[in-house]
Design an enzyme around this catalytic site. Sequence first.
Site, PDB file in Angstrom:
ATOM      1  CG  ASP A   1     -44.695  -6.169 -17.120  1.00  0.00           C
ATOM      2  OD1 ASP A   1     -45.773  -6.072 -17.811  1.00  0.00           O
ATOM      3  OD2 ASP A   1     -43.896  -6.679 -16.858  1.00  0.00           O
ATOM      4  N   GLY A   2     -47.230  -3.503 -13.610  1.00  0.00           N
ATOM      5  CA  GLY A   2     -48.061  -3.813 -12.859  1.00  0.00           C
ATOM      6  C   GLY A   2     -49.406  -3.362 -13.170  1.00  0.00           C
TER       7      GLY A   2
ATOM      8  CD  GLU B   1     -44.053 -11.573  -7.273  1.00  0.00           C
ATOM      9  OE1 GLU B   1     -45.572 -11.248  -7.402  1.00  0.00           O
ATOM     10  OE2 GLU B   1     -43.847 -11.623  -7.970  1.00  0.00           O
TER      11      GLU B   1
ATOM     12  NE  ARG C   1     -34.513 -18.499  14.070  1.00  0.00           N
ATOM     13  CZ  ARG C   1     -34.134 -18.023  14.960  1.00  0.00           C
ATOM     14  NH1 ARG C   1     -33.629 -18.842  15.098  1.00  0.00           N
ATOM     15  NH2 ARG C   1     -34.763 -17.026  15.549  1.00  0.00           N
TER      16      ARG C   1
ATOM     17  CB  ALA D   1     -41.754  -9.858 -11.066  1.00  0.00           C
ATOM     18  CE1 TYR D   2     -38.830  -9.317  -4.178  1.00  0.00           C
ATOM     19  CE2 TYR D   2     -40.639  -9.833  -3.152  1.00  0.00           C
ATOM     20  CZ  TYR D   2     -39.818  -9.010  -2.816  1.00  0.00           C
ATOM     21  OH  TYR D   2     -39.703  -8.789  -1.398  1.00  0.00           O
ATOM     22  CG  ASN D   3     -37.883 -16.054  -9.312  1.00  0.00           C
ATOM     23  OD1 ASN D   3     -38.644 -17.283  -8.306  1.00  0.00           O
ATOM     24  ND2 ASN D   3     -37.700 -16.010 -10.807  1.00  0.00           N
ATOM     25  CE  LYS D   4     -33.727 -11.032 -15.173  1.00  0.00           C
ATOM     26  NZ  LYS D   4     -32.519 -10.778 -14.794  1.00  0.00           N
TER      27      LYS D   4
ATOM     28  CB  ALA E   1     -32.203 -12.933   3.921  1.00  0.00           C
TER      29      ALA E   1
HETATM   30  P1  NAP Z   1     -43.651  -1.196  -8.164  1.00  0.00           P
HETATM   31  O1  NAP Z   1     -42.510  -1.828  -6.679  1.00  0.00           O
HETATM   32  O2  NAP Z   1     -44.210  -0.390  -8.405  1.00  0.00           O
HETATM   33  O3  NAP Z   1     -42.821  -1.826  -9.159  1.00  0.00           O
HETATM   34  C1  NAP Z   1     -42.169  -3.369  -9.505  1.00  0.00           C
HETATM   35  C2  NAP Z   1     -41.614  -3.606 -11.482  1.00  0.00           C
HETATM   36  O4  NAP Z   1     -41.369  -5.024 -11.708  1.00  0.00           O
HETATM   37  C3  NAP Z   1     -42.398  -2.704 -12.026  1.00  0.00           C
HETATM   38  O5  NAP Z   1     -41.218  -2.091 -13.475  1.00  0.00           O
HETATM   39  C4  NAP Z   1     -43.864  -3.142 -12.931  1.00  0.00           C
HETATM   40  O6  NAP Z   1     -43.673  -3.256 -14.323  1.00  0.00           O
HETATM   41  C5  NAP Z   1     -42.247  -4.971 -12.900  1.00  0.00           C
HETATM   42  N1  NAP Z   1     -43.005  -6.664 -13.174  1.00  0.00           N
HETATM   43  C6  NAP Z   1     -43.891  -6.439 -12.681  1.00  0.00           C
HETATM   44  N2  NAP Z   1     -44.812  -8.309 -12.981  1.00  0.00           N
HETATM   45  C7  NAP Z   1     -43.304  -7.917 -14.147  1.00  0.00           C
HETATM   46  C8  NAP Z   1     -42.755  -9.353 -14.522  1.00  0.00           C
HETATM   47  N3  NAP Z   1     -43.798 -10.301 -14.587  1.00  0.00           N
HETATM   48  N4  NAP Z   1     -41.895  -9.632 -15.481  1.00  0.00           N
HETATM   49  C9  NAP Z   1     -40.518  -8.448 -15.281  1.00  0.00           C
HETATM   50  N5  NAP Z   1     -41.263  -7.469 -14.198  1.00  0.00           N
HETATM   51  C10 NAP Z   1     -42.304  -7.169 -13.723  1.00  0.00           C
HETATM   52  O7  NAP Z   1     -45.127  -2.870  -7.917  1.00  0.00           O
HETATM   53  P2  NAP Z   1     -45.841  -3.144  -9.407  1.00  0.00           P
HETATM   54  O8  NAP Z   1     -45.460  -2.526 -10.902  1.00  0.00           O
HETATM   55  O9  NAP Z   1     -47.196  -3.364  -9.057  1.00  0.00           O
HETATM   56  O10 NAP Z   1     -45.473  -4.673  -9.474  1.00  0.00           O
HETATM   57  C11 NAP Z   1     -46.040  -6.023  -9.022  1.00  0.00           C
HETATM   58  C12 NAP Z   1     -44.678  -6.774  -8.509  1.00  0.00           C
HETATM   59  O11 NAP Z   1     -43.635  -6.075  -8.383  1.00  0.00           O
HETATM   60  C13 NAP Z   1     -44.588  -8.222  -7.849  1.00  0.00           C
HETATM   61  O12 NAP Z   1     -46.164  -9.006  -8.205  1.00  0.00           O
HETATM   62  C14 NAP Z   1     -43.318  -8.393  -7.975  1.00  0.00           C
HETATM   63  O13 NAP Z   1     -42.743  -9.555  -8.788  1.00  0.00           O
HETATM   64  C15 NAP Z   1     -42.581  -6.924  -7.912  1.00  0.00           C
HETATM   65  N6  NAP Z   1     -41.505  -6.553  -6.720  1.00  0.00           N
HETATM   66  C16 NAP Z   1     -39.801  -6.905  -7.386  1.00  0.00           C
HETATM   67  C17 NAP Z   1     -39.663  -6.445  -5.681  1.00  0.00           C
HETATM   68  C18 NAP Z   1     -37.797  -6.377  -6.067  1.00  0.00           C
HETATM   69  O14 NAP Z   1     -37.146  -7.044  -7.601  1.00  0.00           O
HETATM   70  N7  NAP Z   1     -37.358  -6.429  -5.295  1.00  0.00           N
HETATM   71  C19 NAP Z   1     -39.921  -6.798  -4.292  1.00  0.00           C
HETATM   72  C20 NAP Z   1     -41.494  -6.150  -4.607  1.00  0.00           C
HETATM   73  C21 NAP Z   1     -42.173  -6.362  -5.874  1.00  0.00           C
HETATM   74  P3  NAP Z   1     -44.696  -2.349 -14.627  1.00  0.00           P
HETATM   75  O15 NAP Z   1     -42.878  -1.048 -14.503  1.00  0.00           O
HETATM   76  O16 NAP Z   1     -44.242  -2.363 -16.313  1.00  0.00           O
HETATM   77  O17 NAP Z   1     -45.431  -1.963 -14.393  1.00  0.00           O
END
Ligand code: NAP
Length: 266
Positions: free
Chosen positions: A51-52, A124, A150, A164-167, A187
Amino acid sequence: MDNRRNVYFFYKEEESLQPKISELFKLAEKNQFIVVDHPDEANIIVSIGGDGTFLQSVRKTQFRDDCLYVGVATESNVSLYCDFHIDEKEKMVEAMLQERVEVRRYPIIDVRVDDKTVFHCLNECTVKSGVIKTFVLDVFIDDLHFETFRGDGMIIATPTGSTAYNKSVNGSVVDPKLESLQVSELASLNNNEYRTLGSSFILSGDRKLTLKIVQDGNDHPVIGMDNEALSIRHVEKIEVSLGSKKIKTVKLKDNSFWEKVKRTFL
Ligand code: NAP
């Protein structure tokens, strides 16, 4: 796919993947597709990774709404944006040979910073304090001053970004057929001076969310667009709305959004 013949492959250069990627090139050419070297020449953009990588492929090719994006997963499972797995060549050929491919459209959000450039996000936009101190945001829904926030920050997610992050911050998973934006807190500080809703809320696609950053010295937020950070230092106002563009992907049988959610999380 008879009139969509120019394919661009987007992937990270990894030696271990190279043999499988070469096979995909050959498969495309064998089926009368033309593999192009630049995404501008393509009407199909194939992202190979997870997905990334899919998010990056859409971002690096400027969120094109005149081409089809296809996600090919390389890890053990297909994921939210990847409908194919790199080892499922027959499924890919079958989809390629269909005269008319069904298309699924994913909403994206537009983010305007200080009345200047508009940026797009498929997952997002996150607005976070760039320093340890909390920061203060005045939150407006259309012209209504809704709350003063705040805390650490806010996430504004698309429906496909809702998983993703939202969840991770207990936001809801939203059906991409609902054209909407979800706003979730990071927070929030709640006391007699600052009061926020305390739960995520979902805005209809025709609303606009405005975040005005209170200029109290902590006005250098980190603004994240999917997996990239914006390099803007001083910010006063961030406006978020649903974009008019949509990202098109191939719609396969037995692979609805909810089937993918079930497969990924349950
Ligand atoms: P990453 O930090 O290396 O990985 C984030 C994880 O989220 C990966 O496992 C990725 O899947 C998965 N992901 C991305 N989009 C998704 C979606 N729409 N639904 C479900 N899972 C999803 O970063 P990245 O792979 O470049 O992805 C960027 C995304 O990470 C951001 O858009 C944000 O949503 C998310 N993120 C999450 C958190 C958190 O949950 N605490 C914190 C920061 C960012 P793949 O392994 O298939 O790539």
